[in-house]
Design an enzyme around this catalytic site. Structure first.
Site, PDB file in Angstrom:
ATOM      1  CG  ASP A 116       0.787  -6.177   0.984  1.00  0.00           C
ATOM      2  OD1 ASP A 116      -0.198  -5.651   0.443  1.00  0.00           O
ATOM      3  OD2 ASP A 116       1.649  -5.526   1.590  1.00  0.00           O
ATOM      4  CG  HIS A 165      -1.407  -0.291   7.623  1.00  0.00           C
ATOM      5  ND1 HIS A 165      -0.793  -1.470   7.952  1.00  0.00           N
ATOM      6  CD2 HIS A 165      -1.120  -0.052   6.333  1.00  0.00           C
ATOM      7  CE1 HIS A 165      -0.162  -1.932   6.876  1.00  0.00           C
ATOM      8  NE2 HIS A 165      -0.342  -1.096   5.896  1.00  0.00           N
ATOM      9  CE  LYS A 193       4.891  -3.064   3.836  1.00  0.00           C
ATOM     10  NZ  LYS A 193       4.764  -2.911   2.366  1.00  0.00           N
ATOM     11  N   GLY A 225       0.814  -1.193   0.000  1.00  0.00           N
ATOM     12  CA  GLY A 225       0.000   0.000   0.000  1.00  0.00           C
ATOM     13  C   GLY A 225       0.857   1.256   0.000  1.00  0.00           C
ATOM     14  CB  SER A 226       0.528   4.569  -1.597  1.00  0.00           C
ATOM     15  OG  SER A 226       0.909   4.111  -2.877  1.00  0.00           O
ATOM     16  N   GLY A 227       1.559   5.260   1.171  1.00  0.00           N
ATOM     17  CA  GLY A 227       1.442   5.885   2.479  1.00  0.00           C
ATOM     18  C   GLY A 227       2.619   5.579   3.390  1.00  0.00           C
ATOM     19  CG  HIS A 228       3.678   2.179   4.229  1.00  0.00           C
ATOM     20  ND1 HIS A 228       3.149   2.419   5.478  1.00  0.00           N
ATOM     21  CD2 HIS A 228       2.866   1.269   3.644  1.00  0.00           C
ATOM     22  CE1 HIS A 228       2.068   1.663   5.645  1.00  0.00           C
ATOM     23  NE2 HIS A 228       1.868   0.964   4.550  1.00  0.00           N
TER      24      HIS A 228
END
Lengths: 332, 332
Positions: free
Chosen positions: B109, B218, B104, B53-56
């Protein structure tokens, strides 16, 4: 506002303990305090010294190392370093070729670096000073007479630092730093205030739907407050403000720094950079080099600053030269 | 919560536009989407592929480049990339020597990378998978069966990436990645929640005097909430949690990552690093290498994660190998 600290009074010192532990290439004098390269002074090399209030990390201590600064003097948070501290740091890196002070234009910094320069002069050490005043948002501010020094500081430190590494003399290094400053304009927008450890609460209140346009790196007021706009409009207003004060012709090369003020995620900085890149491309301006990230911060402030530097071939060559510091590293 | 965005649905795509503009060394496919090195595929080289996921950010796209990843697949914010996307990225970097997926341990995922691996297998492409599950805070979580993958991911990507650069085969690269994961433990503490662009408000509420101990990237719950403690105590509880799950003997070498979750200033990360370094030194453990900064983030979350990796000589040699990516660069 919660922070990872032990005591507000110990933040700067304890962060320097961590910096020293993390970077054996650096030597940290915890008492003065100042940070130099471990091998300082280097005979015959101009010593490049900067400093200012803490809270803008990685600036300045994160820019000490090969190809950039020789020393940094961290003051307390948002507080100028004292003259004795600047004096000691300058002496620690003077290899006989004099020192260059890179000073952001804030009243306290200017005064204290000047006092230190006078004392160094008394000791026969040549001091040249580069004053950085790139922030085009306001002509004067609560912290300055004249324009504030912000994001361009790191460009000055990188480019002048690379020149100093070649063995250039103090006058030439300072002249290059001044050239970079004059070629640069910056503009910042904040979405939140920052919180100093001592205050423990935000420095100002910004309603949930407003932004501070032209904010300074201590949270000092900018041009105005207005309703939050889309990123595209914020990028456009920032770029227009810079271009109005520091015009760039189409077909010129620029270095662009899309800088985060500490609390803004990288995904937003890249989004903003994409907007700016598109606008500059449309104007026929070439982005020859760029940096996107948190380099000149204001503690935990959610915000961004844009810096555009009109760069000639010599500046670009010096920009590309090897650098090895905690926060900026390439080619080494 | 205010953000520099145009529209919540466009954040990932527009940030990738900015990434492409900033880094000509990368090639960004905006449709899949995925990010590869510009020169991919390289004949005979194992293709190292990660994503999530994006945001990391900067993970994962910020780790694409020489000596690290060949490709990254960014999902929507906090959402797994889809199998087609992973399939396309893997094919784009397969130089005939197969691919290694670094995944991860989150349910989505794991499932989507497995589906992509099955499809690649159908096409005769060898796929090895490294599962990263370094977070010692919880055995299972709202997002996972088993331990979560967090900070160690970047160590796996750096070290396995360096091995892949030497021409090692897929099995060897994957085995090294797995070794790094097994040698690593991580633990995170949050002071605030993060806010996704789609939600527009914090994912959870944390009172002004509390912290989330063992938080996930998250914002998923950790071990407990408790009153905010001094940084020294937070460093100690994090280190103890890691050591209990992944013991390190005195006289062993470790790599330490003191990572910010996005909203925590660098001055606090250095302060925390100083605490950890002092404790490890007292225990006779050698910090052979370290990184302090924002590498594996959770949007704008104020928080930190600590990762400790027991490193042998081969891992250290690979750690030191040249790397040139947007977020990690040395020796090149």
């Amino acid at each position: 506002m919660k922070k990872f600290i032990n005591h507000p009074d110990a933040v700067v010192r304890e962060a320097l303990v961590g910096l020293a532990a993390a970077h054996p290439d650096l030597r940290v004098d915890l008492d003065a305090p100042y940070v130099t390269r471990a091998e300082a002074p280097r005979a015959g090399k101009v010593g490049l010294v900067s400093g200012g209030g803490s809270g803008h990390e990685p600036m300045h201590a994160g820019f000490v190392g090969l190809g950039m600064l020789d020393a940094a003097c961290p003051g307390e948070v948002f507080t100028s370093p004292v003259p004795d501290q600047i004096l000691a740091a300058s002496k620690a890196v003077d290899g006989g070729a004099g020192v260059v002070h890179i000073v952001k234009n804030y009243t306290g910094d200017v005064m204290n670096f000047q006092l230190a320069a006078d004392l160094l002069g008394d000791d026969g050490i040549d001091v040249q000073t580069v004053l950085v005043n790139d922030d085009v948002a306001v002509e004067d501010s609560t912290w300055t007479a004249g324009r504030r020094g912000t994001g361009a500081t790191m460009l000055v430190e990188k480019i002048a630092g690379a020149l100093a590494e070649t063995g250039a003399d103090a006058a030439a290094v300072a002249a290059m730093g001044t050239r970079v400053n004059e070629a640069s304009g910056s503009f910042a927008v904040a979405l939140t205030a920052c919180t100093t450890p001592a205050a423990g609460r935000p420095g100002f209140e910004l309603p949930e739907d407003e932004m501070e346009v032209g904010v300074g790196i201590h949270g000092e007021p900018g041009r105005r407050r207005e309703k939050l706009l889309p990123a595209r409009d914020i990028a456009a207003m920032s770029l227009e403000a810079i271009m109005a004060a520091k015009p760039v012709a189409s077909d010129e090369d620029v270095i662009v720094l899309m800088n985060g003020l500490g609390g803004t995620p990288l995904i937003e900085l890249y989004l903003l950079y994409g907007e700016v890149a598109g606008m500059l491309e449309a104007a026929g301006v070439r982005i020859a080099r760029n940096l996107v990230g948190n380099y000149v911060t204001s503690l935990d402030m959610a915000g961004m600053s844009l810096t555009v530097c009109r760069a000639d071939a010599e500046m670009l060559r010096l920009w590309d030269a090897p650098v090895r510091t905690p926060a900026l590293r390439w080619g080494a």
